[in-house]
Design an enzyme around this catalytic site. Structure first.
Site, mmCIF file in Angstrom:
data_model
loop_
_atom_site.group_PDB
_atom_site.id
_atom_site.type_symbol
_atom_site.label_atom_id
_atom_site.label_comp_id
_atom_site.label_asym_id
_atom_site.label_seq_id
_atom_site.Cartn_x
_atom_site.Cartn_y
_atom_site.Cartn_z
ATOM 1 N N ARG A 87 0.844 -1.199 0.000
ATOM 2 C CA ARG A 87 0.000 0.000 0.000
ATOM 3 C C ARG A 87 0.885 1.258 0.000
ATOM 4 O O ARG A 87 0.539 2.281 -0.558
ATOM 5 C CB ARG A 87 -0.911 0.004 1.226
ATOM 6 C CG ARG A 87 -1.965 -1.089 1.186
ATOM 7 C CD ARG A 87 -2.868 -1.048 2.407
ATOM 8 N NE ARG A 87 -3.869 -2.093 2.383
ATOM 9 C CZ ARG A 87 -3.707 -3.304 2.909
ATOM 10 N NH1 ARG A 87 -2.586 -3.631 3.513
ATOM 11 N NH2 ARG A 87 -4.677 -4.194 2.848
ATOM 12 N N HIS A 174 -3.470 0.471 8.648
ATOM 13 C CA HIS A 174 -4.054 -0.479 7.697
ATOM 14 C C HIS A 174 -2.914 -1.027 6.854
ATOM 15 O O HIS A 174 -2.590 -0.502 5.818
ATOM 16 C CB HIS A 174 -5.075 0.252 6.826
ATOM 17 C CG HIS A 174 -5.784 -0.644 5.865
ATOM 18 N ND1 HIS A 174 -6.352 -1.835 6.228
ATOM 19 C CD2 HIS A 174 -6.056 -0.502 4.546
ATOM 20 C CE1 HIS A 174 -6.924 -2.384 5.179
ATOM 21 N NE2 HIS A 174 -6.756 -1.603 4.142
#
Ligand code: APR
Length: 307
Positions: A87, A174
């Site tokens: 990410r 996350h």
């Protein structure tokens, strides 16, 4: 009420469809830079309304005029992961996109609540907070509901019980450093450690951490969107219905859990004002140190942001 969804790709379109299907608001506006695409998708969705039986209007646009006065704005615009990418690899490009998007969103909807979905989530939520100048309770990120949903779905498979009876909590950023808390997970109130051996719980925690990556490597192109859009929709429902749900969301921390000036996944109370409260649960040393590792990772990413 009105919701705008910026970025009409996989996550954006599914989110718009789910919100309309549930009639959470009167109108959903879908925005994307690709000409004709948000218009086409929203028209197609609207044409399903007579069959599905919902009255929420759907509009598509390449501009922001139609988004004016949105109560909630969901941002999914940007690049998604490809196999082999983390990410974090999306950081520089998505910072540029989110800066531009947030300026336009806030010009037209100065009172909106922003839900950030674009990755790296914790960093993009920070970009939105800085660029908008909003109070922090109006800017949040979607991650925890997705991560706990993954955890719950794996527990359900393991125990062969309904997902509905499983509650769970995941804290932190996350990413691979997220902190699932099996101690706080229950099946109809029964603590998870009473039902599953530690090595099975450890395997579920590991699979949860890599849950997004597992989908990316299976899909080969693009990343998850069914579960992410369901998670965003749950947040929108809590806000538009002012239901005061306690849900794990990425929130701006100012001392909670001993952490400052960063977005991290924590349990919050979600209502019409956005994040109405951040709940602090007691952590043991091991959990607190895992959370600190996750925070250090988010902080190191924040240092790469150039606004
Ligand atoms: N303004 C509006 N839309 C944009 C912009 C912009 N400046 N830049 C890109 N987009 C649009 C793209 O045209 C595309 O339609 O954002 C959309 C992104 O959609 P997908 O590529 O399908 O990605 P998606 O799977 O929806 O994921 C979006 O959510 O979960 C995260 O990591 C994921 O950051 C990614 C985001």
């Amino acid at each position: 009420m009105k919701v705008s969804v910026i970025g009409a790709g996989h996550v954006g379109e599914m989110t718009a469809m789910r919100i309309a299907n549930k009639e959470l608001v009167d109108e959903v506006v879908l925005v994307d830079i690709i000409e004709g695409m948000p218009q086409g998708k929203s028209l197609d969705m609207w044409e399903s309304a007579p069959v599905e039986g919902f009255d929420t209007k759907l509009t598509g646009s390449n501009g922001y005029e139609e988004t004016a006065g949105s109560d909630v704005t969901i941002i999914t615009a940007g690049l998604a992961r490809k196999p082999g990418m983390s990410r974090d690899d999306l950081l520089a490009k998505n910072t540029e996109i989110i800066t531009d998007v947030v300026r336009k969103v806030t010009d037209h909807s100065p009172e909106t609540i922003i839900i950030m979905v674009t990755n790296p989530l914790d960093v993009m939520a920070y970009v939105a907070l800085e660029v908008s100048g909003f109070e922090s309770h109006r800017v949040m990120g979607m991650a925890g509901i997705l991560d706990t949903a993954r955890f719950r779905s794996f527990v359900a498979l393991e125990l062969d019980v309904s997902v509905r009876d499983i509650q769970a909590m995941v804290l932190g950023g996350h990413g691979d450093t997220m902190v699932p808390l099996p101690r706080y997970a229950t099946v109809a109130g029964i603590p998870l450690p009473d039902l599953l051996p530690q090595d099975t719980i450890d395997a579920i925690v590991k699979r949860t951490r890599g849950g997004g990556g597992e989908i990316v490597s299976l899909l080969k192109e693009g990343s998850a969107y069914y579960a992410p859009s369901a998670a965003v929709t749950e947040m929108v429902e809590a806000i538009t219905r002012d239901s005061k749900r306690i849900l794990p969301c990425a929130a701006w921390l100012t001392g909670e859990y001993g952490l400052n000036d960063l977005f991290m996944g924590v349990p919050v109370k979600l209502g019409s004002r956005g994040i109405e409260e951040i709940l602090e649960v007691e952590l043991n040393d091991q959990e607190q140190s895992a959370l600190q590792t996750s925070a250090d990772h988010v902080k190191s990413n924040l240092e790469k942001v150039d606004l």
